[in-house]
Design a protein around this motif. Structure first.
Motif, short mmCIF file in Angstrom:
data_model
loop_
_atom_site.label_atom_id
_atom_site.label_comp_id
_atom_site.label_asym_id
_atom_site.label_seq_id
_atom_site.Cartn_x
_atom_site.Cartn_y
_atom_site.Cartn_z
N TYR A 255 81.34 74.53 11.76
CA TYR A 255 82.41 73.64 12.19
C TYR A 255 81.88 72.52 13.09
O TYR A 255 82.41 71.40 13.06
CB TYR A 255 83.51 74.43 12.91
CG TYR A 255 84.34 75.24 11.95
CD1 TYR A 255 85.23 74.60 11.07
CD2 TYR A 255 84.24 76.62 11.87
CE1 TYR A 255 85.99 75.34 10.17
CE2 TYR A 255 84.99 77.36 10.98
CZ TYR A 255 85.86 76.71 10.12
OH TYR A 255 86.61 77.43 9.22
N TRP B 78 87.85 79.27 1.52
CA TRP B 78 88.09 79.13 2.96
C TRP B 78 87.20 78.06 3.57
O TRP B 78 87.68 77.14 4.24
CB TRP B 78 87.86 80.46 3.68
CG TRP B 78 87.81 80.28 5.17
CD1 TRP B 78 86.70 80.13 5.96
CD2 TRP B 78 88.93 80.15 6.06
NE1 TRP B 78 87.05 79.94 7.27
CE2 TRP B 78 88.41 79.94 7.37
CE3 TRP B 78 90.31 80.20 5.88
CZ2 TRP B 78 89.23 79.79 8.48
CZ3 TRP B 78 91.13 80.05 7.00
CH2 TRP B 78 90.60 79.85 8.27
N TRP B 79 85.89 78.18 3.37
CA TRP B 79 84.97 77.24 4.00
C TRP B 79 85.10 75.84 3.39
O TRP B 79 85.05 74.84 4.11
CB TRP B 79 83.53 77.73 3.88
CG TRP B 79 83.26 78.95 4.69
CD1 TRP B 79 83.00 80.21 4.23
CD2 TRP B 79 83.26 79.05 6.12
NE1 TRP B 79 82.83 81.09 5.28
CE2 TRP B 79 82.98 80.40 6.45
CE3 TRP B 79 83.46 78.14 7.15
CZ2 TRP B 79 82.89 80.85 7.77
CZ3 TRP B 79 83.37 78.59 8.46
CH2 TRP B 79 83.09 79.91 8.76
N LEU C 250 89.67 80.31 14.33
CA LEU C 250 90.37 80.77 13.13
C LEU C 250 89.45 81.59 12.23
O LEU C 250 89.85 82.63 11.69
CB LEU C 250 90.92 79.57 12.36
CG LEU C 250 92.20 78.93 12.89
CD1 LEU C 250 92.51 77.66 12.12
CD2 LEU C 250 93.37 79.90 12.77
N ALA C 251 88.21 81.12 12.08
CA ALA C 251 87.25 81.85 11.24
C ALA C 251 86.98 83.25 11.81
O ALA C 251 86.88 84.23 11.07
CB ALA C 251 85.96 81.06 11.12
N SER D 115 88.77 74.48 4.73
CA SER D 115 88.90 74.34 6.19
C SER D 115 87.94 73.29 6.74
O SER D 115 88.34 72.43 7.55
CB SER D 115 88.67 75.68 6.89
OG SER D 115 87.34 76.13 6.71
N THR D 116 86.69 73.32 6.29
CA THR D 116 85.75 72.29 6.77
C THR D 116 86.11 70.92 6.20
O THR D 116 85.87 69.90 6.85
CB THR D 116 84.30 72.64 6.40
OG1 THR D 116 84.19 72.82 4.97
CG2 THR D 116 83.83 73.89 7.11
N GLY E 296 88.58 75.59 14.76
CA GLY E 296 88.07 76.05 13.47
C GLY E 296 87.30 77.35 13.60
O GLY E 296 87.50 78.30 12.81
N THR F 27 86.13 85.53 6.10
CA THR F 27 84.81 85.07 6.52
C THR F 27 83.74 86.14 6.65
O THR F 27 82.55 85.84 6.55
CB THR F 27 84.92 84.34 7.88
OG1 THR F 27 85.46 85.26 8.86
CG2 THR F 27 85.85 83.13 7.78
#
Length: 562
Positions: free
Chosen positions: A463, A483-484, A436-437, A487-488, A433, A444
């Motif tokens: 993450y 995104w956050w 990727l960020a 993804s999280t 994670g 990000t």
């Protein structure tokens, strides 16, 4: 002794003293033995099971238990999404807070469902009272879910061969009615007596010392906060969490909340030893967990009490310690103690801002979540530790040339494969994670309030907190973006259910195996030697996996302070 240090010692000792009888009581509850709360809750439980058509006496194997667990969690998630997406027109919304966006509702519903409570919103403006009450409901049932899963593991290691592991519904309901609810009521009374708000009215008008008119958010805070800590959930009613004066009024409420969040993780360890009639093993597990906790906690207390050397060089007295982001009513030592307790235990509540801590203190908070097995959350803490016991037993067996055994059950290839998958999943989710960020700055970069090493730490912390079901954050991160949120959200799902499925599956497989009585050659798992073996496996498999990432964040930031 410094009175602030004395306060920390008192908190820890009180937690231990309270957890011992609570552990014995929890073992009785899961063993279906009589308890003093039976006259109160037996009629309620019978009514619940009668209305739902569930037979709580029907034994279930590990697969049946996991199916039930996953199905009811899916229902709670869908209901949570509906409420958060429609809260503007639902009742109990006196401040007229708007609906959450789909990506934010997804993250919020998942986060509270998995006992993480990673909040990409501020409680005052992000949710209505109705949503807060549903989130409070989730804080009860998710804690009970982890405890019921742990109870299944308890059943597997009672002496003998076990094809079934009790009944999930029975353990789940009793976790709420016999443990979580009564203790939450006691904590709630303490909070109310110390003037924590408990109201359904909207914002209250207030005249400031400067004579300005302002509006202050309140709400049913005293009902929300107890289960937030007792269930190791951590979600704040307010954006500032337990640094907010309404959520954590004074040193008494601070001690109460601190003890509450450590109480059940302590007690579950002793309950395990009591349940399987191996109390010495329970103490051995607790001592290893405590060693890990102290190795992380003591340096944080010392570092924060010494203050920031760069500020001291400017002529500012370091007598109060590094006070940036901390509340004067709690002080530096109690705040530093909380910072490790809340990350070790996976509560994730904060009474100070973690992003403001010294770099190496931030590293210790990250390590507390990266190891993720020193006390841990309600039920799942001992499940995570159980995985490392399996690994340590297998390695020890290879070292002495014996077939690995744990509590009379042989550890074979199938169980080892599951244990390794679970152990390696945690670093994979965190590191993948974060990578990727870092590789997608278009998504990000604009969300980082601090560039450079601290900005990397913000991403790593987000993450890590998600994967450890923790929920705290380096609050320099603008995390309410698609995104956050998304993804999280997926990290939260995978890091909650696979680490529950794995240990329960291992326990179910081992429980069904033939019981092998102990002999002179049996590996003793309740000794200091084996305890250090487990600790070494935790350090090698978990902590060292993250060393390269830590060097890019808090360690590099520390060396860049000069």
């Amino acid at each position: 002794m410094n009175t602030e240090i004395l306060g920390i010692v008192v908190m820890f000792v009180l937690t231990l003293l309270l957890s011992l009888p609570l552990g014995r009581y929890i073992a009785k509850v899961y063993g279906n033995e009589r308890s003093f709360l039976d006259p109160v809750f037996n009629p309620i439980e019978r009514l619940l099971f009668k209305l739902s058509g569930i037979n709580p006496q029907k034994e279930q194997n590990w697969k049946q238990q996991l199916v039930v667990l996953l199905v009811i969690n899916l229902i709670w998630f869908l209901l949570g999404m509906f409420i958060l997406l429609n809260q503007s027109w639902l009742p109990l919304n006196p401040d007229h807070n708007p609906n959450q966006t789909p990506d934010q509702a997804f993250n919020t519903a998942i986060s509270f469902l998995v006992n993480c409570n990673l909040q990409h919103y501020s409680g005052e403006t992000g949710v209505s009272y109705f949503s807060q009450l549903y989130l409070m409901f989730l804080q009860f049932v998710t804690a009970a879910t982890g405890m019921a899963a742990a109870a299944a593991v308890f059943y597997a290691f009672r002496k003998g061969t076990h094809q079934t592991l009790g009944n999930f519904y029975n353990a789940f309901v009793k976790s709420i009615t016999r443990i979580l609810l009564p203790i939450s009521i006691i904590i709630g009374v303490i909070l109310i007596l110390n003037h924590t708000p408990m109201t359904f009215e909207g914002k209250q008008q207030m005249i400031s010392l400067q004579g300005d008119t302002t509006y202050v958010s309140t709400g049913p805070v005293a009902a929300f906060v107890p289960i937030k800590h007792l269930g190791t959930n951590g979600g704040g009613f307010f954006g500032a969490n337990s640094a907010h004066p309404f959520e954590n009024v004074n040193y008494i409420t601070n001690m109460t909340q601190m003890i509450a969040q450590m109480l059940i993780p302590f007690a579950m360890v002793f309950a395990f030893g009591q349940f399987i009639n191996r109390r010495k093993l329970g103490w051995a597990i607790w001592c290893v967990m405590t060693l890990g906790f102290l190795i992380l906690c003591i340096p944080n207390i010392i570092t924060e009490m010494n203050g920031n050397p760069n500020i001291t060089a400017m002529g500012v007295s370091p007598a109060l310690g590094a006070m940036e982001g901390k509340e004067v009513r709690f002080g530096t030592p109690a705040s530093a103690y909380w910072s490790i307790a809340t990350t070790v235990i996976s509560t994730g509540s904060v009474n100070s801002m973690h992003s403001s801590y010294m770099p190496l203190s931030g590293m210790n908070m990250l390590l507390a979540m990266m190891t993720n097995c020193f006390y841990g959350g309600c039920g799942v803490g001992i499940l995570n530790y159980f995985v490392f016991i399996i690994l340590a037993v297998f390695i020890s067996g290879l070292m002495v040339g014996r077939t690995p055994e744990f509590l009379g059950k042989k550890i074979e290839a199938r169980e080892m494969k599951i244990a390794m998958i679970v152990a390696l999943l945690h670093p994979l989710l965190i590191l993948a994670g974060t990578a990727l960020a870092a590789a997608l700055p278009a998504q990000t970069a604009a969300t980082l309030a601090n560039p450079g090493f601290h900005g990397f730490s913000e991403m790593l912390y987000e993450y890590t907190s998600s994967a450890a079901n923790n929920g705290s954050g380096f609050e320099g991160l603008g995390d309410n973006t698609p995104w956050w949120n998304i993804s999280t959200g997926f990290v939260l799902i995978l890091s909650r259910y696979l680490p529950i499925i794995g240990p329960v599956a291992i326990a179910g497989i081992l429980g069904a195996k033939k019981y092998i009585p102990e002999s002179a050659g049996t590996l003793k798992t309740d000794t200091a030697t084996f305890g250090f073996m487990v600790f070494a496996v935790i350090v090698i498999v978990a902590a060292l996996s993250f060393f390269p990432a830590l060097t890019l964040g808090p360690i590099a930031e520390y060396f860049g302070m000069g």
